[in-house]
Design a protein around this motif. Structure first.
Motif, PDB file in Angstrom:
ATOM      1  N   ALA A 163       0.805  -1.206   0.000  1.00 46.12           N
ATOM      2  CA  ALA A 163       0.000   0.000   0.000  1.00 46.12           C
ATOM      3  C   ALA A 163       0.837   1.255   0.000  1.00 46.12           C
ATOM      4  O   ALA A 163       0.444   2.284  -0.515  1.00 46.12           O
ATOM      5  N   SER A 164       2.020   1.221   0.586  1.00 44.05           N
ATOM      6  CA  SER A 164       2.826   2.417   0.703  1.00 44.05           C
ATOM      7  C   SER A 164       3.715   2.655  -0.493  1.00 44.05           C
ATOM      8  O   SER A 164       4.419   3.638  -0.549  1.00 44.05           O
ATOM      9  N   ALA A 165       3.736   1.747  -1.451  1.00 40.94           N
ATOM     10  CA  ALA A 165       4.626   1.887  -2.596  1.00 40.94           C
ATOM     11  C   ALA A 165       4.147   2.986  -3.511  1.00 40.94           C
ATOM     12  O   ALA A 165       2.977   3.329  -3.553  1.00 40.94           O
ATOM     13  N   PRO A 166       5.052   3.600  -4.291  1.00 36.55           N
ATOM     14  CA  PRO A 166       4.643   4.640  -5.221  1.00 36.55           C
ATOM     15  C   PRO A 166       3.792   4.058  -6.339  1.00 36.55           C
ATOM     16  O   PRO A 166       3.716   2.857  -6.528  1.00 36.55           O
ATOM     17  N   GLY A 167       3.153   4.951  -7.092  1.00 45.01           N
ATOM     18  CA  GLY A 167       2.282   4.512  -8.184  1.00 45.01           C
ATOM     19  C   GLY A 167       3.060   3.833  -9.290  1.00 45.01           C
ATOM     20  O   GLY A 167       4.282   3.924  -9.383  1.00 45.01           O
ATOM     21  N   ARG A 168       2.321   3.141 -10.145  1.00 48.83           N
ATOM     22  CA  ARG A 168       2.921   2.450 -11.264  1.00 48.83           C
ATOM     23  C   ARG A 168       2.706   3.269 -12.520  1.00 48.83           C
ATOM     24  O   ARG A 168       1.696   3.957 -12.670  1.00 48.83           O
ATOM     25  N   TYR A 169       3.648   3.187 -13.434  1.00 45.92           N
ATOM     26  CA  TYR A 169       3.584   3.951 -14.676  1.00 45.92           C
ATOM     27  C   TYR A 169       3.894   3.031 -15.845  1.00 45.92           C
ATOM     28  O   TYR A 169       4.718   2.107 -15.744  1.00 45.92           O
ATOM     29  N   ARG A 170       3.242   3.335 -16.959  1.00 47.96           N
ATOM     30  CA  ARG A 170       3.468   2.567 -18.180  1.00 47.96           C
ATOM     31  C   ARG A 170       4.128   3.495 -19.200  1.00 47.96           C
ATOM     32  O   ARG A 170       3.688   4.617 -19.428  1.00 47.96           O
ATOM     33  N   TRP A 171       5.183   2.998 -19.834  1.00 52.79           N
ATOM     34  CA  TRP A 171       5.916   3.797 -20.797  1.00 52.79           C
ATOM     35  C   TRP A 171       6.622   2.871 -21.784  1.00 52.79           C
ATOM     36  O   TRP A 171       6.588   1.641 -21.641  1.00 52.79           O
ATOM     37  N   VAL A 172       7.220   3.442 -22.812  1.00 57.10           N
ATOM     38  CA  VAL A 172       7.852   2.665 -23.880  1.00 57.10           C
ATOM     39  C   VAL A 172       9.343   2.969 -23.897  1.00 57.10           C
ATOM     40  O   VAL A 172       9.757   4.139 -23.865  1.00 57.10           O
ATOM     41  N   LEU A 173      10.121   1.911 -23.954  1.00 57.88           N
ATOM     42  CA  LEU A 173      11.580   2.012 -24.017  1.00 57.88           C
ATOM     43  C   LEU A 173      12.043   1.608 -25.408  1.00 57.88           C
ATOM     44  O   LEU A 173      11.692   0.529 -25.899  1.00 57.88           O
ATOM     45  N   ALA A 174      12.824   2.461 -26.052  1.00 58.15           N
ATOM     46  CA  ALA A 174      13.481   2.100 -27.311  1.00 58.15           C
ATOM     47  C   ALA A 174      14.788   1.412 -26.947  1.00 58.15           C
ATOM     48  O   ALA A 174      15.818   2.067 -26.700  1.00 58.15           O
ATOM     49  N   ALA A 175      14.746   0.081 -26.856  1.00 56.14           N
ATOM     50  CA  ALA A 175      15.896  -0.686 -26.374  1.00 56.14           C
ATOM     51  C   ALA A 175      17.010  -0.678 -27.418  1.00 56.14           C
ATOM     52  O   ALA A 175      16.767  -0.934 -28.602  1.00 56.14           O
ATOM     53  N   ARG A 176      18.209  -0.407 -26.949  1.00 58.89           N
ATOM     54  CA  ARG A 176      19.388  -0.416 -27.827  1.00 58.89           C
ATOM     55  C   ARG A 176      20.304  -1.599 -27.537  1.00 58.89           C
ATOM     56  O   ARG A 176      21.077  -2.001 -28.389  1.00 58.89           O
ATOM     57  N   SER A 177      20.203  -2.142 -26.339  1.00 54.34           N
ATOM     58  CA  SER A 177      20.987  -3.332 -26.013  1.00 54.34           C
ATOM     59  C   SER A 177      20.224  -4.154 -25.000  1.00 54.34           C
ATOM     60  O   SER A 177      19.428  -3.622 -24.215  1.00 54.34           O
ATOM     61  N   VAL A 178      20.461  -5.461 -25.012  1.00 52.67           N
ATOM     62  CA  VAL A 178      19.788  -6.369 -24.090  1.00 52.67           C
ATOM     63  C   VAL A 178      20.833  -7.312 -23.514  1.00 52.67           C
ATOM     64  O   VAL A 178      21.635  -7.908 -24.249  1.00 52.67           O
ATOM     65  N   ASP A 179      20.876  -7.413 -22.174  1.00 55.94           N
ATOM     66  CA  ASP A 179      21.769  -8.322 -21.469  1.00 55.94           C
ATOM     67  C   ASP A 179      20.947  -9.480 -20.931  1.00 55.94           C
ATOM     68  O   ASP A 179      20.054  -9.280 -20.085  1.00 55.94           O
ATOM     69  N   ALA A 180      21.245 -10.670 -21.411  1.00 57.66           N
ATOM     70  CA  ALA A 180      20.507 -11.855 -20.984  1.00 57.66           C
ATOM     71  C   ALA A 180      21.447 -13.046 -21.013  1.00 57.66           C
ATOM     72  O   ALA A 180      22.214 -13.233 -21.975  1.00 57.66           O
ATOM     73  N   ARG A 181      21.374 -13.842 -19.951  1.00 56.03           N
ATOM     74  CA  ARG A 181      22.191 -15.061 -19.877  1.00 56.03           C
ATOM     75  C   ARG A 181      23.672 -14.750 -20.054  1.00 56.03           C
ATOM     76  O   ARG A 181      24.395 -15.436 -20.773  1.00 56.03           O
ATOM     77  N   ALA A 182      24.101 -13.629 -19.409  1.00 59.13           N
ATOM     78  CA  ALA A 182      25.499 -13.197 -19.405  1.00 59.13           C
ATOM     79  C   ALA A 182      26.009 -12.822 -20.785  1.00 59.13           C
ATOM     80  O   ALA A 182      27.218 -12.791 -21.020  1.00 59.13           O
ATOM     81  N   VAL A 183      25.109 -12.515 -21.702  1.00 58.33           N
ATOM     82  CA  VAL A 183      25.492 -12.097 -23.052  1.00 58.33           C
ATOM     83  C   VAL A 183      24.798 -10.784 -23.367  1.00 58.33           C
ATOM     84  O   VAL A 183      23.602 -10.617 -23.128  1.00 58.33           O
ATOM     85  N   SER A 184      25.570  -9.823 -23.896  1.00 53.99           N
ATOM     86  CA  SER A 184      25.016  -8.531 -24.292  1.00 53.99           C
ATOM     87  C   SER A 184      24.850  -8.509 -25.804  1.00 53.99           C
ATOM     88  O   SER A 184      25.776  -8.846 -26.551  1.00 53.99           O
ATOM     89  N   THR A 185      23.644  -8.122 -26.253  1.00 50.96           N
ATOM     90  CA  THR A 185      23.324  -8.125 -27.672  1.00 50.96           C
ATOM     91  C   THR A 185      22.727  -6.781 -28.062  1.00 50.96           C
ATOM     92  O   THR A 185      21.924  -6.206 -27.317  1.00 50.96           O
ATOM     93  N   ALA A 186      23.116  -6.290 -29.229  1.00 51.83           N
ATOM     94  CA  ALA A 186      22.517  -5.058 -29.745  1.00 51.83           C
ATOM     95  C   ALA A 186      21.082  -5.338 -30.175  1.00 51.83           C
ATOM     96  O   ALA A 186      20.758  -6.432 -30.644  1.00 51.83           O
ATOM     97  N   ALA A 187      20.225  -4.367 -30.006  1.00 46.31           N
ATOM     98  CA  ALA A 187      18.807  -4.544 -30.349  1.00 46.31           C
ATOM     99  C   ALA A 187      18.273  -3.225 -30.891  1.00 46.31           C
ATOM    100  O   ALA A 187      18.860  -2.156 -30.692  1.00 46.31           O
ATOM    101  N   GLY A 188      17.156  -3.321 -31.544  1.00 42.49           N
ATOM    102  CA  GLY A 188      16.455  -2.145 -32.040  1.00 42.49           C
ATOM    103  C   GLY A 188      14.968  -2.398 -31.931  1.00 42.49           C
ATOM    104  O   GLY A 188      14.308  -2.633 -32.942  1.00 42.49           O
ATOM    105  N   ALA A 189      14.450  -2.373 -30.723  1.00 42.43           N
ATOM    106  CA  ALA A 189      13.053  -2.749 -30.505  1.00 42.43           C
ATOM    107  C   ALA A 189      12.447  -1.860 -29.438  1.00 42.43           C
ATOM    108  O   ALA A 189      13.130  -1.367 -28.540  1.00 42.43           O
ATOM    109  N   HIS A 190      11.139  -1.668 -29.550  1.00 41.86           N
ATOM    110  CA  HIS A 190      10.386  -0.960 -28.522  1.00 41.86           C
ATOM    111  C   HIS A 190       9.803  -1.980 -27.549  1.00 41.86           C
ATOM    112  O   HIS A 190       9.248  -2.995 -27.960  1.00 41.86           O
ATOM    113  N   VAL A 191       9.927  -1.688 -26.273  1.00 35.06           N
ATOM    114  CA  VAL A 191       9.422  -2.564 -25.216  1.00 35.06           C
ATOM    115  C   VAL A 191       8.516  -1.740 -24.310  1.00 35.06           C
ATOM    116  O   VAL A 191       8.897  -0.656 -23.857  1.00 35.06           O
ATOM    117  N   GLN A 192       7.313  -2.257 -24.067  1.00 31.85           N
ATOM    118  CA  GLN A 192       6.399  -1.580 -23.140  1.00 31.85           C
ATOM    119  C   GLN A 192       6.776  -1.979 -21.719  1.00 31.85           C
ATOM    120  O   GLN A 192       6.813  -3.153 -21.380  1.00 31.85           O
TER     121      GLN A 192
END
Length: 853
Positions: A163-192
């Motif tokens: 109950a005491s946490a701040p409000g939630r917000y929805r926005w779009v990120l133009a992702a340029r890189s993604v780090d997953a499974r200890a690997v960094s990869t270039a990307a060009g995608a929008h993520v909500q």
């Protein structure tokens, strides 16, 4: 004449983009390959026709000397007349080029999306880096609202918010890189992204969380829920300055009336975060939502004001163009580049280019060129309703406003004709698109827009002036904002009056069939109204009679009155006979089509069966269940999200007294619609969750019930009672942690049916409930049909009917296939409000029947 030469290219580009961005449109998807084949064939045909044209031309100069009848020998070789061939060839080449450009752009962007999309399919936990490219908006259901499907109990999501946490917000990120499974990869995608504290627009940030797949055809490659965003680079300085102006405008409008607090920033910069929910609903019904949706109208106002100022200052043409271009760019960044804003900005750029070149502006070619250009840059705009509505409205104004005004002017005068022609043209063009969003047709939209039009420009201009002054002279900005609030008061009043008129909306057939039907009816009416030259208007004899009557009423003397002879009226009627017959024929056809499609929906959505026993109200993404206790009374369990949907549902069911109001928990999608339910209804008592989470929702609900004089008491496990013909008990209340698992579970028996309503119980709550309930006839599935469902509880209940209350096309993926398959596998008839709307169960002859689906 309107120049429509670019229209085929724009339509072809739109169709290609729509196909390329739909389901199965991956790099190896069948739609992509078919589109590539079509483009290739179009290019080959264009080249072949061009080659044939070049090969035929020399023969045209030689054959006439050799053949006796050269025309007969030559003309069969040409597929089209000689003058038409270059036009067809040019159009074919242009269309092929536009489709090819869209196809290549889609392929490039799909390749950039693929790393993120692939990880989302596997639900991998990642860290994304990129730029915030949309204005963060408060999450529609507030803190502690429903949890998106796919977030487990240990993950961060709205459903697990304290109950005491701040409000939630929805926005779009133009992702340029993604780090997953200890690997960094270039990307060009929008993520909500759904996160805690809102990041700043234009900032470079990193976010971490579990990726989830986006809906097919969505502009975003994936969705992600995060606890917060870490800013690694601040927005550019000019964006920071514009943010200062936005924040200052909200500050100076904060002391104003609620309608002004919401409408002044909305009319000026499109900020609707403080727009009251009931006013937003009324503006939607009355067709005035465009007032707060920044698009071409706002650009027209800005450009017109700047042009007048430049003319008064006698600036040269080059300075005017530069100043207007700079102001337009600043305005785009101030209001954020949404699809409708981009369309208007590109059209303004074409118009400025024409002014700079000394050529008159051409709206239709500018619209078509802007559509093609934007679809090449972002093919997913083809699936944006905002972009489609903006383009359709502009096309309607360009093509229809002037002809409609010319037809109306002889009857109403030029000023009134123009005031009516603009909303008529926009309504005719946007109607088929709006039906896809809401299967209804507004009958008050034209009237509401005509009445509100005088206040729109003052509200916009004064709001923008207040925006400019707010950081520097807040006192003066506040006074200007108050004046803008006077204009928005009129807009709000018109919206309220028009939306509350009987028959303000007419139900219509939904989906593509409904859109095609409305387009056909609209086209028929427009054809009848626009065919031929404009009519002379009212017969002169009628005008003379009116003038004479007015003179007499004003006491101007009888000498100005001329008698109206019966034969003159008869002659006037005969002259207008053919036109009147055509209009009556078109109107009659339209009425028949409307009645044929609307009446069944009116019957389905009108009064419920007189013997209804259990009803699930369609309130969107929320809950509102009704158990009948008498002819005009009921037990009501939850009241849905903010808005009047629950209140309207009770009105249709004929409920004027609530014997017991049960609020399972205090999330906004269960208590937000409390006000309209309390209004005009007697509520005997209220039973609420014993856990006051979230605190803001609990406080607001308690205050509203106290103000209405409703006795309130927290529910306890084991509570029971009788309300009219309904016997009820509470098998579980407040047993879990968090708001969802503290839901009040209600078990009731009515008309021989055993009904169990599960609220938003999670894993722990459902597990605790298993030994406390037995088989039931009707079950309200927990948490809108989320993936968190207890198979053991479902087997224990084994209902004949499973009610799922969820909103159409909601952001959570509710109801999930897991929930639907679970109850369907037990033999239950699964009834969904997102597909059926409001539904009612009846008991006749010992059998349960379903009405409304």
């Amino acid at each position: 004449m309107t120049d429509l030469r670019l229209a085929p290219a724009a339509l072809a580009a739109w169709g290609a983009a729509w196909l390329l961005t739909g389901p199965g449109s991956g790099l190896s998807g069948p739609v992509t390959w078919w589109a590539a084949v079509v483009v290739a064939l179009a290019c080959l045909v264009t080249v072949a026709v061009a080659a044939r044209r070049l090969a035929v031309r020399p023969r045209l100069a030689v054959r006439p000397r050799l053949a006796v009848r050269p025309r007969l020998a030559v003309r069969p070789r040409l597929a089209v007349p000689p003058r038409l061939a270059p036009t067809v060839l040019a159009h074919g080449a242009l269309v092929s080029a536009c489709v090819l450009a869209v196809t290549l752009s889609a392929h490039v962007q799909l390749s950039g999306r693929s790393p993120v999309a692939d990880l989302a399919e596997q639900r991998v936990t990642v860290t994304l880096s990129g730029v915030v490219v949309s204005e963060p908006e408060p999450f529609s259901f507030g803190p502690g609202g429903p949890r998106p499907e796919g977030t487990g109990p240990g993950e961060v999501g709205p459903g697990t918010e304290p109950a005491s946490a701040p409000g939630r917000y929805r926005w779009v990120l133009a992702a340029r890189s993604v780090d997953a499974r200890a690997v960094s990869t270039a990307a060009g995608a929008h993520v909500q992204v759904l996160s805690g504290p809102a990041p700043r627009y234009g900032a470079t940030v990193t976010v971490s969380g579990t990726l989830r797949a986006a809906d097919p055809g969505a502009p975003d490659a994936a969705r992600l829920t995060a606890g917060g965003a870490h800013e690694i680079r601040a927005p550019p300085s000019f964006l920071g300055l514009l943010d200062t102006h936005r924040t200052a405008l909200l500050a100076v409008t904060d002391p104003l009336a609620p309608q002004a607090r919401g409408l002044v920033p909305g009319a000026a910069i499109g900020d609707t975060t403080r727009l009251p929910a009931d006013l937003a609903d009324e503006m939607r019904v009355s067709g005035l939502s465009h007032v707060t949706a920044v698009s071409g109208g706002h650009f027209a106002v800005v450009v017109a004001v700047l042009t007048l100022l430049c003319s008064a200052a006698r600036l040269p043409r080059s300075a005017r163009v530069a100043l207007v271009a700079l102001a337009a760019l600043t305005f785009v960044l101030l209001v954020r580049p949404e699809p409708a804003v981009l369309r208007a900005a590109v059209m303004a750029a074409f118009a400025l280019a024409g002014v700079a070149a000394g050529r008159p502006a051409q709206s239709a070619p500018a619209l078509a060129a802007s559509v093609v250009g934007l679809l090449v840059v972002d093919p997913w705009l083809a699936r944006s309703f905002g972009f489609a509505l903006s383009a359709a409205a502009t096309a309607g104004l360009v093509l229809l406003a002037a002809p409609l005004a010319a037809r109306l002017a002889p009857w109403t005068g030029e000023v009134v004709a123009f005031a009516l022609a603009v909303p008529l043209a926009a309504q005719a063009a946007c109607g088929p698109v709006l039906v896809l969003l809401d299967p209804s047709v507004s009958t008050v939209s034209v009237m509401a827009n005509a009445l509100a039009a005088p206040a729109v420009v003052p509200a916009t201009v004064l709001g923008l002036v207040a925006t400019v002054l707010a950081p520097w002279v807040p006192v003066l900005a506040g006074a200007v904002a108050w004046l803008a609030g006077c204009a928005t008061w009129w807009i709000a009043t018109v919206a309220h009056v028009c939306a509350t008129l009987p028959g303000a909306t007419v139900p219509w057939l939904g989906g593509p069939p409904g859109a095609l039907l409305l387009a056909g009816v609209t086209g028929l009416v427009l054809w009848a109204a626009l065919r031929g030259a404009p009519r002379p208007g009212w017969p002169e004899a009628w005008r003379a009679a009116v003038r004479s009557g007015v003179r007499g009423a004003l006491g101007l003397g009888r000498h100005g009155m001329q008698p109206v002879r019966p034969h003159e009226l008869l002659t006037a009627r005969r002259r207008s006979g053919p036109a009147l017959a055509a209009v009556l024929l078109a109107a009659g056809t339209a009425v028949v089509l409307v009645v044929a499609t609307a009446v069944p929906r009116l019957v389905a959505r009108g009064e419920a069966p007189e013997d209804w026993q259990v009803a699930a109200c369609d309130v969107g993404q929320g809950d509102a269940l009704v158990l009948r206790t008498g002819p005009a009374s009921a037990v009501v369990v939850d009241v849905g999200p903010a808005g009047s949907a629950a209140g309207r549902c009770l009105d249709r069911l004929g409920v004027t007294r609530v014997d017991l109001l049960v609020l399972s928990h205090f999330h906004a999608d269960h208590v937000g619609g409390l006000g309209p339910v309390l209004a005009g209804r007697e509520v005997t008592a209220a039973l609420v969750s014993p856990v006051a989470e979230p605190a803001a929702g609990a406080a607001a609900t308690t205050a509203a019930l106290a103000a209405a004089g409703v006795p309130v008491r927290p529910a306890r496990t084991g509570d029971q009672g009788v309300a009219g013909t309904v016997a009820w008990r509470v098998p579980l209340a407040g047993a879990g942690t968090g708001a969802n698992d503290s839901s009040v579970v209600l078990a009731a028996r009515t008309a021989g049916l055993d009904v169990v309503l599960l609220g938003d119980l999670e894993d722990a709550g459902q597990a605790a409930l298993v030994p406390l309930v037995g088989p039931a006839d009707v079950v309200k599935v927990a948490h809108h049909g989320s993936a968190v469902q207890s198979a053991e509880l479902a087997r224990r209940l084994r209902p004949a009917v499973a009610l799922v209350s969820s909103g159409r096309d909601n952001d959570y993926g509710h109801p999930t296939d897991e929930a639907l398959d679970l109850y369907a596998g037990l033999g239950a008839a699964v009834v969904r409000t997102d597909e059926c709307g409001t539904v009612a169960l009846v008991v006749r002859g010992g059998e349960v029947g379903l009405a409304g689906c």
